[in-house]
Write a protein that holds these residues in place. Structure first.
Motif, PDB file in Angstrom:
ATOM      1  N   THR A 119       0.815  -1.222   0.000  1.00  0.00           N
ATOM      2  CA  THR A 119       0.000   0.000   0.000  1.00  0.00           C
ATOM      3  C   THR A 119       0.848   1.271   0.000  1.00  0.00           C
ATOM      4  OG1 THR A 119      -0.166  -0.060   2.405  1.00  0.00           O
ATOM      5  CG2 THR A 119      -1.932  -1.138   1.166  1.00  0.00           C
ATOM      6  N   GLU A 120       2.168   1.141   0.225  1.00  0.00           N
ATOM      7  CA  GLU A 120       3.086   2.281   0.163  1.00  0.00           C
ATOM      8  C   GLU A 120       4.257   1.880  -0.727  1.00  0.00           C
ATOM      9  OE1 GLU A 120       2.519   5.202   1.592  1.00  0.00           O
ATOM     10  OE2 GLU A 120       0.652   4.463   2.496  1.00  0.00           O
ATOM     11  N   SER A 151       4.063 -10.518  -6.435  1.00  0.00           N
ATOM     12  CA  SER A 151       2.630 -10.233  -6.504  1.00  0.00           C
ATOM     13  C   SER A 151       1.911 -11.426  -7.093  1.00  0.00           C
ATOM     14  CB  SER A 151       2.352  -9.028  -7.423  1.00  0.00           C
ATOM     15  OG  SER A 151       3.037  -7.879  -6.981  1.00  0.00           O
ATOM     16  N   ARG A 185      -4.636   4.658  -8.124  1.00  0.00           N
ATOM     17  CA  ARG A 185      -4.659   5.678  -7.074  1.00  0.00           C
ATOM     18  C   ARG A 185      -4.267   7.053  -7.605  1.00  0.00           C
ATOM     19  NH1 ARG A 185      -1.809   2.792  -1.909  1.00  0.00           N
ATOM     20  NH2 ARG A 185      -0.281   4.375  -2.484  1.00  0.00           N
ATOM     21  N   PHE A 233       0.476  -1.228  -6.862  1.00  0.00           N
ATOM     22  CA  PHE A 233      -0.071  -1.361  -5.517  1.00  0.00           C
ATOM     23  C   PHE A 233      -1.144  -2.448  -5.471  1.00  0.00           C
ATOM     24  CE2 PHE A 233       1.326   3.190  -5.348  1.00  0.00           C
ATOM     25  CZ  PHE A 233       2.277   3.024  -4.344  1.00  0.00           C
ATOM     26  N   ASP A 234      -1.383  -2.916  -4.268  1.00  0.00           N
ATOM     27  CA  ASP A 234      -2.422  -3.903  -4.029  1.00  0.00           C
ATOM     28  C   ASP A 234      -3.760  -3.417  -4.596  1.00  0.00           C
ATOM     29  OD1 ASP A 234      -3.071  -6.431  -2.527  1.00  0.00           O
ATOM     30  OD2 ASP A 234      -4.498  -5.096  -1.559  1.00  0.00           O
ATOM     31  N   SER A 281      -4.524  -3.092  -7.782  1.00  0.00           N
ATOM     32  CA  SER A 281      -4.462  -2.467  -9.112  1.00  0.00           C
ATOM     33  C   SER A 281      -5.183  -3.330 -10.147  1.00  0.00           C
ATOM     34  CB  SER A 281      -3.000  -2.296  -9.568  1.00  0.00           C
ATOM     35  OG  SER A 281      -2.292  -1.443  -8.710  1.00  0.00           O
TER      36      SER A 281
END
Lengths: 127, 127
Positions: free
Chosen positions: B14-15, B25, B54, B110-111, B113
């Protein structure tokens, strides 16, 4: 996601040529995006993300190069345009940039194809 | 063009990590597209086209890596997510495929996506 057209392919090609490698195309970028091209000319190769705008059908298992003698592959293991999202991805040689017009070599896109993104070749990024 | 989501990234990230190269992933493909993965496992590297979900802003001239000491470049000469179409393109190592789940290494997403396409590495196509 909805993709905005950032430019169009101009090459006069309306039928598949014997070999796309020698095809020269102009990519005419919409003037509102011209700032995004700043210093792109330092790259000799760039990726073009474009639309297979004449393609309608989705076929998940295909014969590569539409050759029935080839075994079937999943469409994600090929470059077939019959994919769920009709987007093409090709590394081209960047011959010239004049204002909002790129001249490239090796783009396998028909005349009038919409262009959605340009990205530098990873091998040439030195920053 | 409207893009259909063919799958999602699951990695718990998340960062931004210090280095994406080591991030593993999973890409969970929608079951209706599973036929498109047939024989993808013959490739060791594949391109992932995904969404910067995001990202909202578009900035046409950016400092690479958000480093203000770097000179400005047009966004098309960088990999910045502040592009007109928020699509990322990354060559990843394909570690495993089990049914509709790919495990990959080096995806800078990121998670959560959305994933829009998978294409084989050109260097490994032998058909």
């Amino acid at each position: 996601m909805h993709l905005k057209v950032i430019g169009k392919v101009v090459n006069g090609v309306t039928e598949s040529p014997h070999d796309w490698a020698d095809v020269r195309s102009r990519i005419v970028i919409r003037p509102s995006y011209i700032d995004g091209l700043y210093r792109l000319s330092r790259f000799r190769h760039v990726w073009i993300i474009f639309g297979f705008h004449r393609q309608r059908d989705t076929v998940l298992r295909v014969h590569p190069r539409r050759d029935p003698r080839m075994p079937l592959f999943g469409v994600f293991a090929t470059q077939s345009p019959t994919r769920p999202n009709k987007i093409g991805l090709t590394l081209v040689e960047l011959l010239r940039i004049r204002r909002n017009v790129l001249t490239v070599k090796g783009l396998d896109a028909f005349d009038g194809s919409p262009v959605y993104d340009i990205k530098p070749s990873e091998d040439e990024i030195d920053f």
